[in-house]
Motif scaffolding. Structure first.
Motif, PDB file in Angstrom:
ATOM      1  N   ASP A  68      36.970  48.360  42.453  1.00  0.00           N
ATOM      2  CA  ASP A  68      37.672  47.704  43.559  1.00  0.00           C
ATOM      3  C   ASP A  68      36.785  46.645  44.211  1.00  0.00           C
ATOM      4  OD1 ASP A  68      39.734  47.264  45.432  1.00  0.00           O
ATOM      5  OD2 ASP A  68      38.772  48.608  46.865  1.00  0.00           O
ATOM      6  N   ASP A  69      35.520  46.991  44.432  1.00  0.00           N
ATOM      7  CA  ASP A  69      34.584  46.037  45.030  1.00  0.00           C
ATOM      8  C   ASP A  69      34.360  44.835  44.112  1.00  0.00           C
ATOM      9  OD1 ASP A  69      34.326  47.712  47.205  1.00  0.00           O
ATOM     10  OD2 ASP A  69      32.459  48.631  46.512  1.00  0.00           O
ATOM     11  N   MET A  70      34.260  45.094  42.812  1.00  0.00           N
ATOM     12  CA  MET A  70      34.041  44.003  41.858  1.00  0.00           C
ATOM     13  C   MET A  70      35.233  43.042  41.851  1.00  0.00           C
ATOM     14  SD  MET A  70      33.399  44.216  37.731  1.00  0.00           S
ATOM     15  CE  MET A  70      35.108  44.713  37.435  1.00  0.00           C
ATOM     16  N   LEU A  71      36.445  43.588  41.861  1.00  0.00           N
ATOM     17  CA  LEU A  71      37.634  42.742  41.844  1.00  0.00           C
ATOM     18  C   LEU A  71      37.794  41.982  43.157  1.00  0.00           C
ATOM     19  CD1 LEU A  71      40.149  45.127  40.048  1.00  0.00           C
ATOM     20  CD2 LEU A  71      39.182  43.014  39.153  1.00  0.00           C
ATOM     21  N   GLU A  72      37.478  42.629  44.259  1.00  0.00           N
ATOM     22  CA  GLU A  72      37.588  41.936  45.548  1.00  0.00           C
ATOM     23  C   GLU A  72      36.573  40.800  45.641  1.00  0.00           C
ATOM     24  OE1 GLU A  72      37.542  42.880  50.374  1.00  0.00           O
ATOM     25  OE2 GLU A  72      37.434  44.517  48.907  1.00  0.00           O
ATOM     26  N   ALA A  73      35.380  41.019  45.078  1.00  0.00           N
ATOM     27  CA  ALA A  73      34.349  39.985  45.113  1.00  0.00           C
ATOM     28  C   ALA A  73      34.726  38.795  44.237  1.00  0.00           C
ATOM     29  CB  ALA A  73      33.008  40.570  44.664  1.00  0.00           C
ATOM     30  N   ASN A  74      35.410  39.061  43.125  1.00  0.00           N
ATOM     31  CA  ASN A  74      35.716  37.992  42.174  1.00  0.00           C
ATOM     32  C   ASN A  74      37.090  37.361  42.392  1.00  0.00           C
ATOM     33  OD1 ASN A  74      33.293  38.222  40.687  1.00  0.00           O
ATOM     34  ND2 ASN A  74      34.088  39.985  39.611  1.00  0.00           N
ATOM     35  N   ILE A  75      38.049  38.139  42.898  1.00  0.00           N
ATOM     36  CA  ILE A  75      39.417  37.648  43.032  1.00  0.00           C
ATOM     37  C   ILE A  75      39.841  37.538  44.493  1.00  0.00           C
ATOM     38  CG2 ILE A  75      41.831  38.078  42.404  1.00  0.00           C
ATOM     39  CD1 ILE A  75      40.865  39.588  39.972  1.00  0.00           C
ATOM     40  N   GLY A  76      39.356  38.457  45.309  1.00  0.00           N
ATOM     41  CA  GLY A  76      39.788  38.515  46.696  1.00  0.00           C
ATOM     42  C   GLY A  76      40.718  39.706  46.919  1.00  0.00           C
ATOM     43  N   LYS A  77      41.467  39.667  48.002  1.00  0.00           N
ATOM     44  CA  LYS A  77      42.369  40.772  48.326  1.00  0.00           C
ATOM     45  C   LYS A  77      43.432  40.971  47.252  1.00  0.00           C
ATOM     46  CE  LYS A  77      40.441  41.784  52.262  1.00  0.00           C
ATOM     47  NZ  LYS A  77      39.711  43.075  52.446  1.00  0.00           N
ATOM     48  N   GLU A  78      43.790  39.910  46.542  1.00  0.00           N
ATOM     49  CA  GLU A  78      44.784  40.016  45.476  1.00  0.00           C
ATOM     50  C   GLU A  78      44.282  40.874  44.316  1.00  0.00           C
ATOM     51  OE1 GLU A  78      47.918  38.803  45.222  1.00  0.00           O
ATOM     52  OE2 GLU A  78      47.776  38.215  47.317  1.00  0.00           O
ATOM     53  N   GLY A  79      42.983  41.096  44.263  1.00  0.00           N
ATOM     54  CA  GLY A  79      42.417  41.848  43.148  1.00  0.00           C
ATOM     55  C   GLY A  79      42.752  43.327  43.149  1.00  0.00           C
ATOM     56  N   LYS A  80      43.201  43.866  44.308  1.00  0.00           N
ATOM     57  CA  LYS A  80      43.491  45.295  44.394  1.00  0.00           C
ATOM     58  C   LYS A  80      44.587  45.737  43.426  1.00  0.00           C
ATOM     59  CE  LYS A  80      41.872  46.475  49.027  1.00  0.00           C
ATOM     60  NZ  LYS A  80      40.899  47.442  48.489  1.00  0.00           N
ATOM     61  N   LYS A  81      45.543  44.878  43.161  1.00  0.00           N
ATOM     62  CA  LYS A  81      46.642  45.278  42.283  1.00  0.00           C
ATOM     63  C   LYS A  81      46.215  45.378  40.822  1.00  0.00           C
ATOM     64  CE  LYS A  81      48.315  40.479  42.171  1.00  0.00           C
ATOM     65  NZ  LYS A  81      49.401  39.593  42.611  1.00  0.00           N
ATOM     66  N   LEU A  98      34.142  40.170  33.014  1.00  0.00           N
ATOM     67  CA  LEU A  98      34.707  38.937  32.471  1.00  0.00           C
ATOM     68  C   LEU A  98      36.231  38.942  32.560  1.00  0.00           C
ATOM     69  CD1 LEU A  98      32.415  38.352  29.356  1.00  0.00           C
ATOM     70  CD2 LEU A  98      32.373  37.171  31.556  1.00  0.00           C
ATOM     71  N   THR A  99      36.835  40.117  32.371  1.00  0.00           N
ATOM     72  CA  THR A  99      38.284  40.221  32.528  1.00  0.00           C
ATOM     73  C   THR A  99      38.694  39.857  33.948  1.00  0.00           C
ATOM     74  OG1 THR A  99      38.472  41.935  30.823  1.00  0.00           O
ATOM     75  CG2 THR A  99      40.260  41.783  32.420  1.00  0.00           C
ATOM     76  N   SER A 100      37.947  40.351  34.930  1.00  0.00           N
ATOM     77  CA  SER A 100      38.266  40.035  36.329  1.00  0.00           C
ATOM     78  C   SER A 100      38.068  38.549  36.619  1.00  0.00           C
ATOM     79  CB  SER A 100      37.403  40.883  37.269  1.00  0.00           C
ATOM     80  OG  SER A 100      36.037  40.503  37.202  1.00  0.00           O
ATOM     81  N   LEU A 101      37.065  37.945  36.019  1.00  0.00           N
ATOM     82  CA  LEU A 101      36.827  36.509  36.229  1.00  0.00           C
ATOM     83  C   LEU A 101      37.952  35.669  35.615  1.00  0.00           C
ATOM     84  CD1 LEU A 101      32.979  36.274  35.556  1.00  0.00           C
ATOM     85  CD2 LEU A 101      34.150  36.171  37.756  1.00  0.00           C
ATOM     86  N   TYR A 102      38.439  36.106  34.440  1.00  0.00           N
ATOM     87  CA  TYR A 102      39.538  35.383  33.806  1.00  0.00           C
ATOM     88  C   TYR A 102      40.821  35.532  34.618  1.00  0.00           C
ATOM     89  CZ  TYR A 102      36.376  35.253  29.784  1.00  0.00           C
ATOM     90  OH  TYR A 102      35.303  35.046  28.960  1.00  0.00           O
ATOM     91  N   ILE A 103      41.043  36.717  35.170  1.00  0.00           N
ATOM     92  CA  ILE A 103      42.213  36.923  36.020  1.00  0.00           C
ATOM     93  C   ILE A 103      42.111  36.072  37.281  1.00  0.00           C
ATOM     94  CG2 ILE A 103      43.448  38.615  37.433  1.00  0.00           C
ATOM     95  CD1 ILE A 103      42.754  40.737  35.368  1.00  0.00           C
ATOM     96  N   ASN A 104      40.895  35.929  37.795  1.00  0.00           N
ATOM     97  CA  ASN A 104      40.687  35.099  38.974  1.00  0.00           C
ATOM     98  C   ASN A 104      41.096  33.657  38.707  1.00  0.00           C
ATOM     99  OD1 ASN A 104      39.468  34.327  41.622  1.00  0.00           O
ATOM    100  ND2 ASN A 104      38.005  33.279  40.305  1.00  0.00           N
ATOM    101  N   ASP A 105      40.823  33.158  37.508  1.00  0.00           N
ATOM    102  CA  ASP A 105      41.235  31.788  37.164  1.00  0.00           C
ATOM    103  C   ASP A 105      42.748  31.631  37.263  1.00  0.00           C
ATOM    104  OD1 ASP A 105      38.639  31.031  36.696  1.00  0.00           O
ATOM    105  OD2 ASP A 105      38.716  31.336  34.539  1.00  0.00           O
ATOM    106  N   ALA A 106      43.473  32.691  36.842  1.00  0.00           N
ATOM    107  CA  ALA A 106      44.936  32.629  36.884  1.00  0.00           C
ATOM    108  C   ALA A 106      45.469  32.836  38.298  1.00  0.00           C
ATOM    109  CB  ALA A 106      45.522  33.672  35.955  1.00  0.00           C
ATOM    110  N   GLU A 107      44.805  33.688  39.071  1.00  0.00           N
ATOM    111  CA  GLU A 107      45.290  34.001  40.416  1.00  0.00           C
ATOM    112  C   GLU A 107      45.008  32.873  41.403  1.00  0.00           C
ATOM    113  OE1 GLU A 107      46.765  36.157  42.358  1.00  0.00           O
ATOM    114  OE2 GLU A 107      47.293  37.748  40.963  1.00  0.00           O
ATOM    115  N   ASN A 108      43.808  32.343  41.357  1.00  0.00           N
ATOM    116  CA  ASN A 108      43.369  31.387  42.374  1.00  0.00           C
ATOM    117  C   ASN A 108      43.269  29.978  41.806  1.00  0.00           C
ATOM    118  OD1 ASN A 108      43.049  33.514  44.296  1.00  0.00           O
ATOM    119  ND2 ASN A 108      41.129  34.050  43.303  1.00  0.00           N
ATOM    120  N   LEU A 109      44.287  29.572  41.094  1.00  0.00           N
ATOM    121  CA  LEU A 109      44.322  28.225  40.518  1.00  0.00           C
ATOM    122  C   LEU A 109      44.515  27.191  41.632  1.00  0.00           C
ATOM    123  CD1 LEU A 109      44.422  26.507  37.901  1.00  0.00           C
ATOM    124  CD2 LEU A 109      46.903  26.822  37.946  1.00  0.00           C
ATOM    125  N   HIS A 110      43.689  26.150  41.576  1.00  0.00           N
ATOM    126  CA  HIS A 110      43.804  25.090  42.603  1.00  0.00           C
ATOM    127  C   HIS A 110      44.116  23.769  41.908  1.00  0.00           C
ATOM    128  CE1 HIS A 110      42.327  27.784  45.662  1.00  0.00           C
ATOM    129  NE2 HIS A 110      41.270  28.066  44.922  1.00  0.00           N
TER     130      HIS A 110
END
Length: 252
Positions: A67-80, A240-252
């Protein structure tokens, strides 16, 4: 080498459906064992006691870590994504550790199925598919802007876009290859050292002391290192999976 051979067990070598062999192999058996171990591990920590026991603490620590790793890499959206990434991390971790056991089950030697590219490849493709689904679901065709870094000059876009696209498409391959190579290399090294121990011992006391004993001591050190590598590779795959998901979640 024998430890990497996929072999049918339980008399399943002739099982076929529509011309395809569906034999129940040693790889399948250890995947099933790993799944059962993961289920038992999680089930044992779901008691939700007011004063948690050691088992509950282990499960809560593991989920909290993810949970901490996903929150650090994705943010609050990482919990799901915690259930998937946690299951992925623990499945790979248990698979790597069970493959190091110095014992067999019903006469079958432990099998590290993460040392096969087909297995790590499927895990990587599943993660990559989630990234694509999330990216297109949230951003539509704007997801393609991921391949054009912000601030790229217009004349450079035809060059940068295909480079970034190829780099993106290579991600599942590199993700699978990293885990596969790390686990296979460690087992190959242990196999080579064990052959030195056996051959040195059979060659006599002098050769055994000169080659066998140092090789055996080195085997112990490499085995301890393999336990560390088992955890590191599971963490790297999940990270790395969480980082790749972050690219999809937090696209700017």
């Amino acid at each position: 080498m024998h430890q990497f051979h996929i072999e049918p067990i339980l008399g399943s070598e002739n099982w076929e459906i529509a011309g395809f062999n569906i034999a129940f192999t040693n790889s399948s058996m250890w995947m099933m064992i790993t799944t059962i171990v993961l289920f038992v591990f999680v089930w044992g920590g779901m008691k939700r006691e007011l004063v948690p026991g050691r088992w509950q603490v282990m499960v809560e620590s593991a989920t909290g870590f993810i949970d901490d790793m996903l929150e650090a890499n994705i943010g609050k959206e990482g919990k799901k994504y915690v259930p998937y990434v946690f299951s992925l991390f623990m499945f790979i971790l248990f698979a790597n550790l069970l493959g190091l056991l110095p014992l067999g089950i019903v006469g079958i030697h432990p099998f590290t199925f993460t040392s096969h590219f087909t297995v790590t490849g499927v895990l990587a493709v599943i993660s990559f598919a989630i990234v694509l689904i999330v990216g297109f679901w949230k951003h539509g065709f704007h997801f393609f802007s991921l391949f054009v870094p912000h601030g790229t000059p217009l004349p450079m876009i035809p060059i940068i876009f295909p480079i970034e696209l190829i780099s993106f498409l290579v991600r599942p391959f590199s993700l699978a290859l990293r885990l596969f190579v790390a686990m296979m290399a460690g087992h190959v090294l242990l196999k080579v050292l064990s052959s030195f121990v056996i051959d040195g011992t059979n060659a006599g006391i002098g050769f055994g002391l000169l080659v066998g004993v140092p090789s055996f001591v080195l085997m112990i050190g490499i085995s301890a290192l393999e336990i560390l590598v088992a955890g590191i590779q599971a963490y790297v795959f999940a990270l790395l999976t969480s980082l790749y998901i972050n690219d999809a979640e937090n696209l700017h």
